[in-house]
Scaffold this motif. Structure first.
Motif, PDB file in Angstrom:
ATOM      1  N   UNK A 258     -16.873  80.091 -59.606  1.00 56.52           N
ATOM      2  CA  UNK A 258     -16.034  81.147 -59.029  1.00 56.52           C
ATOM      3  C   UNK A 258     -16.430  82.548 -59.504  1.00 56.52           C
ATOM      4  N   UNK A 259     -16.006  83.527 -58.707  1.00 55.11           N
ATOM      5  CA  UNK A 259     -15.944  84.950 -59.058  1.00 55.11           C
ATOM      6  C   UNK A 259     -17.238  85.728 -58.871  1.00 55.11           C
ATOM      7  N   UNK A 260     -18.356  85.079 -58.573  1.00 57.15           N
ATOM      8  CA  UNK A 260     -19.627  85.779 -58.437  1.00 57.15           C
ATOM      9  C   UNK A 260     -19.843  86.282 -57.011  1.00 57.15           C
TER      10      UNK A 260
ATOM     11  N   UNK B  38     -17.236  79.191 -63.902  1.00 56.25           N
ATOM     12  CA  UNK B  38     -17.344  80.573 -63.423  1.00 56.25           C
ATOM     13  C   UNK B  38     -18.749  81.120 -63.675  1.00 56.25           C
ATOM     14  N   UNK B  39     -19.255  81.872 -62.699  1.00 53.83           N
ATOM     15  CA  UNK B  39     -20.555  82.518 -62.872  1.00 53.83           C
ATOM     16  C   UNK B  39     -20.430  84.031 -62.946  1.00 53.83           C
ATOM     17  N   UNK B  40     -19.203  84.541 -63.061  1.00 53.34           N
ATOM     18  CA  UNK B  40     -18.973  85.983 -63.151  1.00 53.34           C
ATOM     19  C   UNK B  40     -17.601  86.215 -63.766  1.00 53.34           C
ATOM     20  N   UNK B  41     -17.239  87.497 -63.911  1.00 50.32           N
ATOM     21  CA  UNK B  41     -15.937  87.846 -64.451  1.00 50.32           C
ATOM     22  C   UNK B  41     -15.913  88.020 -65.958  1.00 50.32           C
ATOM     23  N   UNK B  42     -17.073  88.069 -66.587  1.00 45.51           N
ATOM     24  CA  UNK B  42     -17.146  88.204 -68.042  1.00 45.51           C
ATOM     25  C   UNK B  42     -18.464  87.657 -68.540  1.00 45.51           C
TER      26      UNK B  42
ATOM     27  N   UNK C 121     -26.988  70.436 -55.374  1.00 44.15           N
ATOM     28  CA  UNK C 121     -26.243  71.433 -54.607  1.00 44.15           C
ATOM     29  C   UNK C 121     -24.868  71.635 -55.240  1.00 44.15           C
ATOM     30  N   UNK C 122     -24.355  72.837 -55.133  1.00 38.46           N
ATOM     31  CA  UNK C 122     -23.044  73.166 -55.692  1.00 38.46           C
ATOM     32  C   UNK C 122     -22.316  74.073 -54.717  1.00 38.46           C
ATOM     33  N   UNK C 123     -21.082  74.442 -55.077  1.00 37.06           N
ATOM     34  CA  UNK C 123     -20.281  75.366 -54.279  1.00 37.06           C
ATOM     35  C   UNK C 123     -20.052  76.641 -55.081  1.00 37.06           C
ATOM     36  N   UNK C 124     -20.189  77.788 -54.420  1.00 36.67           N
ATOM     37  CA  UNK C 124     -19.951  79.081 -55.044  1.00 36.67           C
ATOM     38  C   UNK C 124     -18.850  79.788 -54.260  1.00 36.67           C
ATOM     39  N   UNK C 125     -17.717  80.011 -54.903  1.00 35.72           N
ATOM     40  CA  UNK C 125     -16.624  80.755 -54.288  1.00 35.72           C
ATOM     41  C   UNK C 125     -16.761  82.208 -54.726  1.00 35.72           C
TER      42      UNK C 125
END
Length: 281
Positions: free
Chosen positions: A101-103, A246-250, A122-126
């Protein structure tokens, strides 16, 4: 005029090994259509499952899509307005879904993509619209690698505190930037903080998206340490689970390192890391 996007090997159809659905055993998620949710959805406690560190014989199996790379032959059914999000997926064997999430974040997302590419997973990125707008190239990489990109709103607000028009703007703007950068509109949506309400479900369905939450929360955003994140994912590993990271947000360096640790362990223990596929008529 909407520009044309080149047809990559996976952009036209992101195929997965299973469709999100009901789990039959008691205590697991089902197709959630019974009663409207009255409070924000919270992540469930880790699901008991085999410890992935007890590796079995290494397996060459990674991900075998059920469908080819061509465009869908039929038009998707009209999206049903749900009352609760999906929490798990059904499928044959020990299938799991990894979600981030978050990227996308220009520092951490590329490292995650490289690790997934190394193991052909494969993965999911929200993604959040404001992040996607600044990093369109990363969405293109996700499309080329066969990952699914979902909608996580524009600025990651608490949607239950917003007006209907504000919710619509947050979600629709993100759909537009994903369509432009990824090559097709998103078909999955995740509410920030797992906070859903009636308007959120309705607007998501109007825009052609299904709601997806998660089963196991790695709590990586608390930066508990690489080992702790790895342990949470591996101890929660079980057929049908959806893992939240999470891949973003910090600072997500711990998440990056943990993925390098647990992904090969899960695969060698017989788990199939896959992505969901929407049903077509």
């Amino acid at each position: 005029m909407k520009k044309d996007h080149p047809l990559t090997r996976r952009r036209a159809l992101i195929a997965g090994a299973a469709v999100l659905g009901a789990a039959g055993a008691a205590g697991t998620a089902r197709f959630l259509t019974a009663e409207p949710a009255t409070k924000p959805v919270r992540s469930l406690p880790p699901v008991s499952g085999p410890q992935a560190r007890r590796a079995l014989r290494p397996s060459a199996y990674r991900l075998e899509p059920m469908a080819g790379y061509g465009p869908p032959r039929h038009t998707p059914v009209r999206t049903v307005v749900r009352h609760e999000p999906f929490l798990r997926m059904s499928g044959r064997g020990r299938t799991m879904v990894l979600t981030f999430d978050d990227g996308p974040d220009p520092h951490y997302t590329p490292s995650i993509l490289r690790t997934l590419r190394k193991y052909d997973v494969r993965a999911m990125f929200f993604v959040c619209g404001e992040m996607a707008l600044e990093n369109k190239g990363l969405l293109g990489e996700m499309a080329d690698d066969g990952h699914i990109v979902g909608n996580h709103t524009w600025t990651h607000p608490l949607l239950t505190k917003l007006s209907r028009s504000a919710i619509h703007s947050e979600i629709e703007r993100t759909c537009e930037v994903i369509d432009d950068a990824y090559g097709e509109p998103p078909v999955w949506f995740r509410a920030p903080y797992g906070a859903w309400n009636r308007a959120t479900f309705q607007i998501g369905a109007e825009l052609g998206m299904e709601p997806l939450a998660w089963t196991v929360d790695s709590l990586d955003w608390t930066t508990p340490g690489t080992g702790t994140i790895t342990d949470r994912v591996e101890s929660g590993a079980a057929p049908g689970v959806v893992i939240l990271s999470h891949d973003a947000g910090g600072d997500r360096s711990q998440t990056v390192r943990a993925l390098r640790d647990y992904l090969p362990q899960l695969l060698d223990s017989g788990y199939h890391i896959t992505v969901p596929r929407r049903k077509f008529t």
